[in-house]
Design an enzyme around this catalytic site. Structure first.
Site, PDB file in Angstrom:
ATOM      1  N   LYS A   1      54.026  22.409   8.756  1.00  0.00           N
ATOM      2  CA  LYS A   1      53.985  21.053   9.315  1.00  0.00           C
ATOM      3  C   LYS A   1      52.554  20.517   9.412  1.00  0.00           C
ATOM      4  CE  LYS A   1      53.991  22.300  14.255  1.00  0.00           C
ATOM      5  NZ  LYS A   1      52.675  21.736  14.565  1.00  0.00           N
ATOM      6  N   THR A   2      51.586  21.396   9.721  1.00  0.00           N
ATOM      7  CA  THR A   2      50.202  20.923   9.824  1.00  0.00           C
ATOM      8  C   THR A   2      49.694  20.470   8.461  1.00  0.00           C
ATOM      9  OG1 THR A   2      49.799  22.457  11.651  1.00  0.00           O
ATOM     10  CG2 THR A   2      47.871  21.519  10.571  1.00  0.00           C
TER      11      THR A   2
ATOM     12  N   ASP B   1      52.115  14.964  16.316  1.00  0.00           N
ATOM     13  CA  ASP B   1      52.523  16.352  16.123  1.00  0.00           C
ATOM     14  C   ASP B   1      53.295  16.823  17.354  1.00  0.00           C
ATOM     15  OD1 ASP B   1      52.750  18.826  14.969  1.00  0.00           O
ATOM     16  OD2 ASP B   1      50.718  19.484  15.449  1.00  0.00           O
ATOM     17  N   GLU B   2      54.148  17.830  17.194  1.00  0.00           N
ATOM     18  CA  GLU B   2      54.925  18.408  18.304  1.00  0.00           C
ATOM     19  C   GLU B   2      55.645  17.315  19.105  1.00  0.00           C
ATOM     20  OE1 GLU B   2      55.286  21.457  18.220  1.00  0.00           O
ATOM     21  OE2 GLU B   2      53.442  22.491  17.654  1.00  0.00           O
TER      22      GLU B   2
ATOM     23  N   GLN C   1      62.403  23.892  19.067  1.00  0.00           N
ATOM     24  CA  GLN C   1      61.259  24.522  19.718  1.00  0.00           C
ATOM     25  C   GLN C   1      60.784  23.729  20.933  1.00  0.00           C
ATOM     26  OE1 GLN C   1      58.274  26.666  17.167  1.00  0.00           O
ATOM     27  NE2 GLN C   1      59.136  25.389  15.550  1.00  0.00           N
TER      28      GLN C   1
ATOM     29  N   ARG D   1      57.948  33.958  15.816  1.00  0.00           N
ATOM     30  CA  ARG D   1      56.513  34.309  15.817  1.00  0.00           C
ATOM     31  C   ARG D   1      56.246  35.460  14.852  1.00  0.00           C
ATOM     32  NH1 ARG D   1      55.164  30.038  16.497  1.00  0.00           N
ATOM     33  NH2 ARG D   1      57.390  29.607  16.389  1.00  0.00           N
TER      34      ARG D   1
END
Length: 748
Positions: free
Chosen positions: A33-34, A217-218, A248, A626
């Site tokens: 995503k980044t 973002d997020e 998330q 993770r």
């Protein structure tokens, strides 16, 4: 142009090259995503749709903001300072600094962190004779922050009872004191920024015209006021590129509202929803576990992670008798993995509650295995640094009462509590700050405080000639902080930390491109913003905005905005330990998720309601994703938490994982043996026949033929021949009953 897209998959390319419309990018864990966010910015700039100073990109941590700036700069060179890329708090701070007059703030306003907020609240309670027992400071802090996140001022609240009305009164006192001191807390940064744009139409039009593309973002972690802030800036037609993952969303306790993702689709008539489902982090079995688990949540937008990588090793599940055995098992596995060549820093032990770490830490300390607990004290949180920063805050703004009270008698200079109380009364009488009240205080207390006043004035005089690093050194020396810690037993580390502070100041100047020899209170006039396109003379918006640039004030703000973020792990190779919440955004080659028991994970405070259980499941999803190569899950029958022994059954989440991806084991005579778990919720470590009380649990309501109904409050004797239960039978009191003979029934 094609070079920008060469490393992207088809879905990522589709997201990056979307037309100028609001869009929702559902970016799964490890889906890049980044890369998509940063490439989108570079794409917009290269295609001429946006100039660098027209970029508004919001991240949720300063670390993420720095990464976005760095990545965009690697794709297309630009002046990073012209772009607005940062956290909500950082961007709102920038807005308020630029327009402090319109926001009714002094040019040297300072930011209160949580400890400073609590200190201010305690002073107000004491000054107004309000008992902390009736109004605990942390409860007040929580009330104020939540009210601000809802956009409510003290006068907007309508208390329904005496207690809530009292909270509103304290909130009003807090607001007034912050205004007197020129202080803003983190929630205030956003609220005052929102209010500024809401009431100042020319200013609002200026930013709406400037920022035609807003990237977030997020997005799943936005709270209600943050979403309203975004809507306000975008209401004239700007396109919002929202990147997030509803699976998330784990910060409801901080006010995050996953429903903003659904509201965004409706409010902005979103036509483009792109799912980034290809995962570049984890092996197939790990993703299968994550997908099957999260599928049990009903309120989700829906996606399914996949990978081109192999299935990898199965997810290992270990059943253990106690938390002590769990810790020993972790030690053994970590040792073996290290022997296999996996670095300790690439292994993480995750837990739902901080209290779980005590037994684990003890085991690793005893085994002489280096470890670091993520989220320990950050540099600016250390007590000696907080003292030094308080002196620097007084250099910048001597009317900061919180900083004043922290250091007025530290190190000790013979100023007693009685003198401080008289000074506070004098300040209240004249409606001035404590510092300004010193010359007004007569008698012996005034003379004692005058020496401190002179010390501060002397140090402040140096600000106009000395650069910031030298000012830091002077403050540490003249304030006697260095001498104090040098004379303190075991103070060598604190002295070393103080020495690091001037280096931190020099590094900050370098990162901000401020010449190292610039005086700490140098003021430069700069055109920070162009005139609003629709600016009308006399309507509160001048042709240019003058910004007072003070290296000292900028450094203090930097330290405050860094507050609340995780500490970077550096130095020696060490195992990582942290809560699942702290692990968000991180990844490791090997992950251990511990304490997978009902009442712990999912947590007992959340398991009773659907929304709470779904958030716990999202938290487990975050924990699973993770892991890159190996994932270990463990649970125990007994666990000592908060001073009492608890008996557990395994977490329902384990029953929601795909059998094809799992490898189940249990401890038997100190060896791990494979087993196939039953579908029941009972513990599989030993047969129920060998555990006559295995079917009972703490908190369960039971019925006894003599004492009637009661609640199990404690269980003892696990694994022995005489297990017992402490049961509270109301008026009959608490009875300890032998579970091998007591005729107990489940009361339903």
């Amino acid at each position: 142009m094609q070079n920008l897209l060469d490393l992207l998959n088809p879905e990522q390319i589709a997201a990056v090259t979307l037309p100028s419309q609001s869009a929702l990018i559902l970016a799964g864990a490890g889906s890049g995503k980044t890369r998509v966010l940063t490439t989108r910015i570079a794409w917009l700039m290269k295609t001429g749709q946006i100039a660098p100073d027209g970029v508004l990109a919001v991240t949720f941590t300063n670390k993420a903001a720095r990464e976005v700036v760095s990545r965009v700069n690697s794709l297309i060179p630009f002046d990073a300072h012209s772009m607005w890329i940062g956290t909500f708090h950082g961007l709102c701070h920038r807005l308020l600094r630029t327009h402090y007059r319109d926001a009714a703030l002094p040019p040297s306003f300072h930011i209160l962190d949580v400890p400073a907020q609590l200190s201010l609240i305690k002073r107000l309670l004491k000054r107004h004779g309000i008992h902390e027992e009736h109004y605990p400071p942390r409860d007040i802090l929580h009330h104020i922050n939540r009210a601000k996140e809802k956009g409510l001022r003290a006068g907007d609240e309508a208390g329904s009872d005496d207690y809530s009305r009292g909270l509103s009164e304290v909130y009003a006192l807090y607001e007034a004191q912050c205004q007197r001191e020129g202080a803003v807390d983190f929630a205030e940064l956003l609220l005052r920024s929102y209010e500024l744009l809401s009431r100042n139409q020319p200013l609002r039009t200026h930013y709406q015209t400037r920022f035609r593309h807003i990237l977030v973002d997020e997005f799943q972690d936005t709270n209600d006021l943050q979403y309203r802030w975004l809507r306000l800036i975008a209401e004239s037609g700007a396109a919002i590129f929202a990147v997030g993952d509803d699976d998330q969303s784990i910060y409801a306790f901080r006010g995050a509202n996953v429903g903003n993702m659904f509201a965004f689709q409706q409010d902005f008539r979103v036509q483009h929803i792109i799912r980034l489902e290809q995962n570049y982090r984890s092996h197939g079995n790990i993703l299968s576990a994550a997908n099957e688990l999260i599928a049990h949540n009903s309120n989700r937008l829906g996606k399914n992670l996949y990978t081109d990588a192999a299935l990898g090793e199965p997810v290992r599940v270990m059943a253990l008798a106690s938390d002590w055995e769990e810790a020993q098992y972790l030690v053994e596995e970590v040792r073996q993995l290290a022997r296999d060549g996996i670095a300790l820093r690439d292994m993480a032990i995750l837990y739902r509650a901080n209290a779980q770490s005590r037994v684990i830490e003890h085991a690793f300390f005893g085994a002489n295995i280096p470890y670091r607990v993520h989220g320990g004290l950050r540099f600016f949180e250390r007590v000696e640094i907080r003292h030094a920063m308080a002196y620097l805050q007084l250099m910048d703004n001597p009317h900061n009462d919180s900083a004043f009270l922290r250091v007025v008698n530290f190190p000790s200079r013979g100023i007693g509590l009685r003198s401080i109380e008289q000074l506070q009364a004098c300040a209240q009488q004249h409606d001035v700050s404590l510092y300004a009240a010193i010359p007004l205080l007569p008698g012996r207390p005034g003379k004692a405080l005058q020496a401190f006043f002179s010390l501060i004035e002397e140090m402040r005089a140096a600000l106009h000639t000395l650069p910031l690093p030298r000012v830091v050194e002077e403050v540490i020396g003249q304030s006697a902080l260095k001498a104090h810690y040098q004379s303190e037993k075991g103070g060598a580390d604190r002295v070393e930390n103080l020495a690091q502070l001037s280096g931190a100041a020099a590094l900050f100047l370098a990162e901000e491109n401020i010449p190292q020899d610039t005086p700490a209170l140098f003021v430069a006039r700069a055109q920070a913003e162009s005139a609003p396109a629709s600016g009308v003379p006399g309507e509160g918006v001048s042709d240019t905005y003058s910004v007072e640039v003070s290296p000292l004030a900028a450094f203090l703000t930097h330290a405050s905005l860094e507050s609340g973020e995780g500490q970077a792990v550096e130095g020696e190779d060490a195992l990582q330990m942290m809560t699942v919440h702290s692990a968000k955004g991180l990844e490791f080659s090997v992950v251990f998720i511990t304490g997978l028991e009902e009442g712990l994970f999912p947590h007992e405070n959340s398991a009773g309601e659907e929304k709470g259980l779904e958030e716990e499941r999202r938290l487990m999803y975050v924990a699973i994703t993770r892991a890159r190569h190996r994932l270990y899950l463990s649970y125990a029958q007994t666990r000592s938490l908060h001073g009492s022994m608890r008996y557990h059954i395994r977490s329902r989440f384990l029953g929601e994982l795909p059998a094809s991806a799992m490898q189940w084991s249990k401890k038997s005579n100190d060896n791990a043996v494979a087993y196939q778990p039953s579908q029941s919720a009972s513990l599989p470590v030993q047969q129920a026949a060998a555990l006559p009380h295995a079917e009972w649990r703490i908190g369960e309501t039971v019925r006894h033929p003599k004492f009637g109904e009661g609640v199990i409050v404690r269980l003892e004797g696990w694994g022995s021949n005489n297990p017992s239960a402490h049961i509270h039978f109301g008026r009959q009191g608490t009875k300890q009953l032998d579970l091998t003979v007591a005729k107990l029934e489940h009361a339903g």
